[in-house]
Design a protein around this motif. Structure first.
Motif, PDB file in Angstrom:
ATOM      1  N   SER A   1       0.838  -1.196   0.000  1.00  0.00           N
ATOM      2  CA  SER A   1       0.000   0.000   0.000  1.00  0.00           C
ATOM      3  C   SER A   1       0.879   1.254   0.000  1.00  0.00           C
ATOM      4  O   SER A   1       2.073   1.182   0.313  1.00  0.00           O
ATOM      5  CB  SER A   1      -0.914  -0.001   1.217  1.00  0.00           C
ATOM      6  N   ARG A   2       0.271   2.331  -0.325  1.00  0.00           N
ATOM      7  CA  ARG A   2       1.000   3.606  -0.339  1.00  0.00           C
ATOM      8  C   ARG A   2       1.523   3.948   1.058  1.00  0.00           C
ATOM      9  O   ARG A   2       2.641   4.426   1.214  1.00  0.00           O
ATOM     10  CB  ARG A   2       0.081   4.714  -0.849  1.00  0.00           C
ATOM     11  N   LEU A   3       0.701   3.672   2.080  1.00  0.00           N
ATOM     12  CA  LEU A   3       1.121   3.955   3.450  1.00  0.00           C
ATOM     13  C   LEU A   3       2.367   3.160   3.810  1.00  0.00           C
ATOM     14  O   LEU A   3       3.327   3.717   4.358  1.00  0.00           O
ATOM     15  CB  LEU A   3      -0.014   3.648   4.427  1.00  0.00           C
ATOM     16  N   ALA A   4       2.382   1.869   3.500  1.00  0.00           N
ATOM     17  CA  ALA A   4       3.554   1.040   3.801  1.00  0.00           C
ATOM     18  C   ALA A   4       4.778   1.568   3.069  1.00  0.00           C
ATOM     19  O   ALA A   4       5.876   1.628   3.644  1.00  0.00           O
ATOM     20  CB  ALA A   4       3.287  -0.416   3.437  1.00  0.00           C
ATOM     21  N   ARG A   5       4.627   1.973   1.816  1.00  0.00           N
ATOM     22  CA  ARG A   5       5.757   2.548   1.059  1.00  0.00           C
ATOM     23  C   ARG A   5       6.251   3.833   1.715  1.00  0.00           C
ATOM     24  O   ARG A   5       7.465   4.062   1.818  1.00  0.00           O
ATOM     25  CB  ARG A   5       5.354   2.829  -0.390  1.00  0.00           C
ATOM     26  N   ASP A   6       5.327   4.676   2.164  1.00  0.00           N
ATOM     27  CA  ASP A   6       5.715   5.929   2.818  1.00  0.00           C
ATOM     28  C   ASP A   6       6.459   5.665   4.128  1.00  0.00           C
ATOM     29  O   ASP A   6       7.451   6.331   4.438  1.00  0.00           O
ATOM     30  CB  ASP A   6       4.491   6.806   3.081  1.00  0.00           C
ATOM     31  N   ILE A   7       5.994   4.685   4.883  1.00  0.00           N
ATOM     32  CA  ILE A   7       6.663   4.327   6.139  1.00  0.00           C
ATOM     33  C   ILE A   7       8.063   3.793   5.849  1.00  0.00           C
ATOM     34  O   ILE A   7       9.042   4.192   6.491  1.00  0.00           O
ATOM     35  CB  ILE A   7       5.819   3.290   6.923  1.00  0.00           C
ATOM     36  N   LYS A   8       8.170   2.907   4.872  1.00  0.00           N
ATOM     37  CA  LYS A   8       9.482   2.345   4.508  1.00  0.00           C
ATOM     38  C   LYS A   8      10.427   3.441   4.045  1.00  0.00           C
ATOM     39  O   LYS A   8      11.608   3.447   4.404  1.00  0.00           O
ATOM     40  CB  LYS A   8       9.321   1.283   3.423  1.00  0.00           C
TER      41      LYS A   8
END
Length: 112
Positions: A1-8
């Motif tokens: 998800s976009r959120l997981a990519r942003d966190i990473k």
């Protein structure tokens, strides 16, 4: 998800700092509990587990390509102590950072 990519991305960009969940949530302007729950759903790992894995991967990279000491690497990656860094590294890699370095050195010598 976009959120997981942003966190990473946040974690990779701040690898040399002590990364707190509250700092990530604030930077991404999201509720901390929701962020943690969603990351776990998306990746199968907690954010803290992911941070640890990324830091150990960076430590391995640094052990391979730099002449930094284990203490310098531990400090750079913002581990609370060198012994904690060594314990975390061993738990994930099955060997200490020194053993990892020695193994890499012997592999290089064998391939020459």
């Amino acid at each position: 998800s976009r959120l997981a990519r942003d966190i990473k991305r946040y974690i990779h960009n701040n690898i040399n700092r002590k990364i707190k969940l509250s700092d990530i949530a604030e930077a991404l302007d999201i509720n901390r509990s929701y962020m943690c729950e969603r990351f776990k759903q998306d990746t199968g790992r907690t954010i803290n587990e992911f941070i640890t894995l990324v830091k150990v991967d960076e430590a391995k990279r640094m052990l391979r390509i730099t002449n930094h000491t284990i203490a310098q690497i531990s400090d750079y990656l913002a581990f609370s102590s060198q012994s904690y860094f060594q314990n975390v590294f061993k738990k994930i890699e099955g060997c200490t950072p020194r053993e990892y370095m020695e193994r890499r050195t012997s592999e290089k010598n064998i391939s020459k």
